[in-house]
Design an enzyme around this catalytic site. Structure first.
Site, PDB file in Angstrom:
ATOM      1  N   SER A 120       0.820  -1.206   0.000  1.00 29.92           N
ATOM      2  CA  SER A 120       0.000   0.000   0.000  1.00 29.92           C
ATOM      3  C   SER A 120       0.863   1.269   0.000  1.00 29.92           C
ATOM      4  O   SER A 120       1.622   1.525  -0.907  1.00 29.92           O
ATOM      5  CB  SER A 120      -0.954  -0.030   1.193  1.00 29.92           C
ATOM      6  N   ASP A 269      -1.245   1.072  -4.059  1.00 31.45           N
ATOM      7  CA  ASP A 269      -2.148   0.105  -4.690  1.00 31.45           C
ATOM      8  C   ASP A 269      -3.480   0.725  -5.074  1.00 31.45           C
ATOM      9  O   ASP A 269      -4.417   0.020  -5.464  1.00 31.45           O
ATOM     10  CB  ASP A 269      -2.365  -1.110  -3.787  1.00 31.45           C
TER      11      ASP A 269
END
Length: 479
Positions: A120, A269
């Protein structure tokens, strides 16, 4: 949280905390477990095929995989695939793509589960494995517990102990399938959600050198926007580096310098999004929830009249909701917790201040590009600039200090810290000035100390005092 999997998957430094061996074993378990579920649920005792699994026509499970642009994502992808096919599953690879795209394809293309390789918003040297169920939601804790048990060598499932899992043989061995078509279907889905032409709008996009670099621009240009893109040249090590939603100042300057109508910044992401208005001011997750929550209420679309937030949302958001008679709830941090409440209570919108926004009618997870489109829908429909739409939310000054600690549980439960935090919080709430929140990160060895107050001076003073207690007590890594 388990030993390996936290609030958002198995995450850590690549080849230190999360190795290719871990990935191989996760793949081995997923390939075997979902194959076993198919075999057990799909056959009667007399061997007659009677499979009820949605869309299934054979015993072999199907697993779809996506990854972000980190250098280590390839290593982890290949290890996962090796484990899956060795256990008898077919692994469908979407290549570099976003977490919400994997969630979408998993639920719409009838896969047994989905896997996203990403850390992330973390730096490039970290990586992670997110596992999604067949509905595109974060995998249930029971199944995650079984994965952890297998990693530790003491798996017990289906009434039997497994120190090792059987390998598939002959035609039972799985295969790897190129599935870039899945990413293209997702792009088409996003374009289909664009209710208005964006022709004439100048929109900035900060792709964080991450997953959105190959998707976001295509979507906005298909809808007619003039796009101005930064941080869309990933090299494996520059993901999130001074870019994206965690470094929004770059997009703020870019929007102002190029006189853009607005800008959107994603994380590695692309499951989160922060916006920048035409003046270069940040429109965070709280303001996004206010803008779209109000828009839904005005059109009679805000089912249950409730927006789902987390404990990190700003006090100013709640005051703004009170003024337009919109209810709200607060869940623990994590879009998994937000979605759980939404699905259980029929809520249509929820999210986090950090930019994870969930539109439950369209997605099962936070989706940064979808969030951008929904904001532009309000801009176009109401014919107002983003700054005007966000203006009713007066954000209280908030100071957040991330303290790297030796032991998260010991630090969070430290008696002196909890006592002083409670005293400050009581005083702030009594005077209607703000609040205190001290919590452990779900993905990193951090204690997050957050204070909201009427002035930044007051918020900073209290936050630094609490962070100082952790160091004074010898709980920080540098103590």
């Amino acid at each position: 949280m388990g030993k390996y999997f936290g609030t958002d998957g198995f995450r850590g430094e690549a080849n230190v905390d999360l190795t290719s061996d871990h990935a191989y074993k996760v793949g081995r378990f997923l390939g075997w477990y979902f194959g076993e579920l198919r075999r057990r649920e799909g056959y009667k005792d007399d061997g007659v095929f009677e499979y009820s699994w949605r869309g299934a026509d054979e015993k072999k499970p199907r697993i779809v995989i996506g990854k972000d642009t980190r250098r280590s994502s390839y290593m982890i992808e290949y290890a996962l695939i090796a484990g899956m096919v060795a256990s008898g599953a077919d692994a469908y690879t979407m290549h570099v793509t976003t977490t919400p795209s994997v969630a979408y394809i998993t639920r719409t293309e009838e896969f047994d589960c989905g896997v996203m390789i990403t850390a992330s918003h973390n730096p490039f040297y970290d990586n992670g494995i997110k596992v999604l169920n067949r509905n595109g939601q974060k995998m249930d804790e029971e199944t995650i517990g079984l994965i952890e048990d297998y990693l530790d060598g003491h798996l017990h499932v289906f009434g039997k102990d497994y120190k090792e899992l059987p390998f598939a043989e002959k035609e039972g061995i799985g295969r790897a399938v190129d599935y870039i078509a899945g990413r293209n279907r997702y792009i088409g889905y996003l374009i289909s959600l664009g209710m208005y032409s964006l022709r004439g709008k100048k929109i900035g996009l900060d792709c964080a050198n991450g997953s959105s670099w190959s998707i976001a621009q295509s979507v906005f240009e298909a809808l007619g926007a003039r796009t101005y893109v930064i941080n869309n040249e990933p090299d494996g090590t520059n993901i999130n580096r001074n870019a994206g939603s965690t470094h929004i100042e770059g997009l703020q300057k870019f929007v102002c310098d190029n006189h853009l109508d607005c800008g959107f910044a994603y994380d590695g992401d692309a499951d989160r999004c922060l916006a920048v208005d035409e003046n270069g001011d940040v429109v965070d997750g709280d303001k996004i929830m206010y803008i779209y929550g109000r828009y839904m209420k005005e059109r009679g679309k805000l089912l249950t009249n409730t927006v789902v937030t987390t404990v990190m949302s700003n006090y100013g958001l709640y005051k703004a909701f009170d003024e337009i008679d919109v209810d709200y709830v607060k869940t623990p941090v994590g879009d998994k917790n937000v979605y759980k409440y939404m699905s259980e209570h029929g809520c249509r919108i929820g999210g986090e201040q950090s930019g994870h926004i969930i539109f439950s009618k369209y997605a099962t997870t936070g989706d940064g590009i979808l969030t951008s489109l929904k904001l532009m829908q309000v801009v176009m429909d109401r014919k107002k600039p983003l700054s005007e739409l966000a203006a009713p939310v007066k954000i209280y000054p908030q100071k957040l200090i991330n303290v790297r600690v030796k032991d998260k549980e010991a630090a969070q439960n430290d008696e002196k810290l909890t006592q002083r935090a409670a005293e400050i919080n009581e005083q702030l709430e009594k005077d209607g000035q703000g609040r205190v929140l001290v919590r452990a990160s779900g993905t990193e060895p951090l204690i997050r100390v957050m204070v909201e107050a009427e002035s930044m001076e007051m918020a900073s003073s209290y936050a630094e005092e609490l962070a100082g207690i952790l160091k004074e007590r010898g709980l920080t890594q540098d103590a």
